[in-house]
Design an enzyme around this catalytic site. Structure first.
Site, mmCIF file in Angstrom:
data_model
loop_
_atom_site.group_PDB
_atom_site.id
_atom_site.type_symbol
_atom_site.label_atom_id
_atom_site.label_comp_id
_atom_site.label_asym_id
_atom_site.label_seq_id
_atom_site.Cartn_x
_atom_site.Cartn_y
_atom_site.Cartn_z
ATOM 1 N N LYS A 181 -12.669 55.596 67.925
ATOM 2 C CA LYS A 181 -11.818 54.557 68.508
ATOM 3 C C LYS A 181 -12.645 53.339 68.879
ATOM 4 C CE LYS A 181 -8.328 57.014 67.820
ATOM 5 N NZ LYS A 181 -7.649 58.026 68.603
HETATM 6 C C1 LIG Z 1 -6.667 59.141 68.691
HETATM 7 C C2 LIG Z 1 -5.279 59.050 69.133
HETATM 8 C C3 LIG Z 1 -4.749 59.863 70.151
HETATM 9 C C4 LIG Z 1 -5.439 61.088 70.721
HETATM 10 O O1 LIG Z 1 -6.662 60.949 71.159
HETATM 11 P P1 LIG Z 1 -7.784 62.097 71.100
HETATM 12 O O2 LIG Z 1 -8.794 61.556 72.043
HETATM 13 O O3 LIG Z 1 -8.255 62.170 69.689
HETATM 14 O O4 LIG Z 1 -7.163 63.356 71.581
HETATM 15 C C5 LIG Z 1 -3.457 59.623 70.581
HETATM 16 N N1 LIG Z 1 -2.714 58.679 70.039
HETATM 17 C C6 LIG Z 1 -3.157 57.881 69.052
HETATM 18 C C7 LIG Z 1 -2.265 56.822 68.517
HETATM 19 C C8 LIG Z 1 -4.446 58.058 68.557
HETATM 20 O O5 LIG Z 1 -4.871 57.308 67.545
#
Ligand SMILES: *Cc1c(COP(=O)(O)O)cnc(C)c1O
Length: 439
Positions: free
Chosen positions: A196
């Site tokens: 991210k």
């Molecule tokens: C990555 C993501 C999540 C979840 O996050 P994690 O830290 O991987 O559990 C939730 N919503 C969206 C839109 C994402 O891209």
């Protein structure tokens, strides 16, 4: 113009400059992580509390609760808002699964709404059509960092008395009309997973101004904080064990990375924004390609530009398939892939799978009507896959290098006719349930 690399010509990108895409690791970050390790503080929460405080301050929000990942933060947020048996949340079909699947374990369910073909965000016109007396909340995803239309969504929410949850996992540092994403909803959630834009390891966070939501999130999955954080009577009765049976504490190596990265993140995204806009300005002039970004002067920004994408119009390039187009770019040395998240309503989990052995698909186990029948009119969600591809995610503003990438795009677009004879079209199956394999 030179011959295309896929047809035997020279690559447009002669040598990849690793710095353009390098992760933001600093000496200070290494030190801080090592400190956690040396003091064996991985499961303590001192650094996490400090991190939460700074993250909340940055957003001007009262409460922040860090979790071991973004999925957990969403689970806690749904419980925080008292989403339960038979309740419906409205969620865009094109998103990462974690935006909605956690609702199942609470007895709730999901109704999908279509997305807008330009922003790829939930289409506000479609939300309203899907509201029933069981609707409790709207799940808003700022898809690939493009801020959703919060004015309209908040209006709908107040008209029907619904809660708004922002899944801001793609939207760290993004502004909607000058205000940070993650500050509009009743509660917002972020993922800090490494891919991210504000990646810090595995981790997530929930933000809210509502004390009850915050305390419910703590009672649900953070038993280690009960005695110091729970003040509301009906919750206080049950402190000591997590009501959800979940343990969602963040690993302090992530908190350490987060604390250090917060100090420089604003500068980081300024540079990313400059680099990405520079690149997008160059490729936007080409036929067939439209970068996914809010209009200039709208006060909306893409923050750290998580998973930057562009829209593709094959009709402007003689019908050239996006698959062939991306292959040609890869041959030039640009790593791009067609597709985004698959439309969730097409996954069997949402049509037939009986997760908890209720004798009924889990999606409708507490629903008086078969909401699966409402998975119609999701036409943009079903077809967008063939019209989107990711573009390079530049972390550094290096105009000379970035122009090389833009030149690769120009080369492929201008020579599109030479690609038509070898074009085998697109595969049937497009996109991915998760995007992180390619980051
Ligand atoms: C990555 C993501 C999540 C979840 O996050 P994690 O830290 O991987 O559990 C939730 N919503 C969206 C839109 C994402 O891209």
């Amino acid at each position: 113009m030179e011959k295309l690399a896929i047809l035997g010509g020279e690559k447009a990108i002669k040598e990849e400059d690793k710095e353009l895409f390098a992760p933001p690791v600093s000496k200070e970050m290494e030190e801080k992580v090592l400190e956690v390790l040396r003091e064996w503080k991985m499961s303590k929460i001192d650094l996490t509390l400090e991190f939460e405080k700074k993250f909340a301050e940055w957003h001007g929000m009262k409460y922040a609760l860090a979790c071991n990942n973004g999925t957990a933060a969403i689970h806690c947020a749904l419980f925080g808002l008292k989403i339960g048996k038979g309740d419906e949340i409205i969620c865009p079909s094109v998103t990462y699964w974690a935006s909605c699947i956690p609702v199942f374990s609470l007895g709730g369910t999901v109704v999908f709404a279509d997305i807008d073909p330009e922003t790829l965000n939930i289409n506000p016109d479609d939300i309203e059509k899907r509201i029933t007396e069981r609707t409790k909340a709207i799940m808003v995803v700022h898809y690939c960092g493009y801020p959703a239309d919060m004015d309209r969504i908040l209006n709908i929410a107040s008209k029907y008395n619904l809660k708004v949850i922002e899944d801001a996992s793609h939207a760290h540092g993004c502004l909607y009309k000058g205000k940070l994403c993650g500050t509009f909803g009743d509660v917002s959630c972020f993922s800090f997973m490494s891919g991210k834009s504000f990646g810090i390891g595995e981790g997530g966070i929930l933000l809210t101004n509502d004390r009850e939501v915050y305390e419910r999130a703590i009672i649900f999955g953070h038993y280690e904080r009960h005695s110091q954080s729970i003040t509301i009577d009906y919750l206080k009765r049950g402190i000591g064990v997590p009501w959800g049976g979940y343990k969602y504490r963040m690993h302090q190596m992530s908190s350490a990375v987060g604390l250090v990265r917060l100090k420089t993140f604003k500068e980081e995204i300024e540079e990313i924004d400059k680099a990405m806009n520079y690149f997008c300005d160059l490729i936007e002039k080409l036929p067939g390609i439209k970068p996914h970004r809010p209009p200039k002067g709208s006060g909306c920004t893409k923050g750290g530009w998580y998973n930057p994408i562009a829209l593709y119009s094959p009709e402007e390039l003689g019908g050239l398939s996006i698959t062939r187009f991306c292959e040609a770019l890869n041959a030039e040395g640009v790593r791009v892939f067609p597709g985004v998240n698959k439309a969730l309503h097409l996954h069997p989990l949402f049509s037939e799978i009986d997760v908890y052995n209720d004798g009924k698909p889990t999606r409708i186990r507490y629903s008086p009507e078969d909401i699966r029948k409402k998975d119609t009119g999701l036409t943009v969600s079903e077809s967008i896959q063939e019209r989107v591809f990711n573009i390079p995610w530049f972390k550094k503003y290096k105009p000379d290098k970035i122009r090389e990438y833009a030149y690769a795009f120009e080369k492929v677009v201008k020579n599109y006719k030479e690609l038509l004879p070898g074009d085998k079209g697109n595969p049937k199956d497009f996109g991915a349930w998760g995007l992180t394999f390619r980051i």
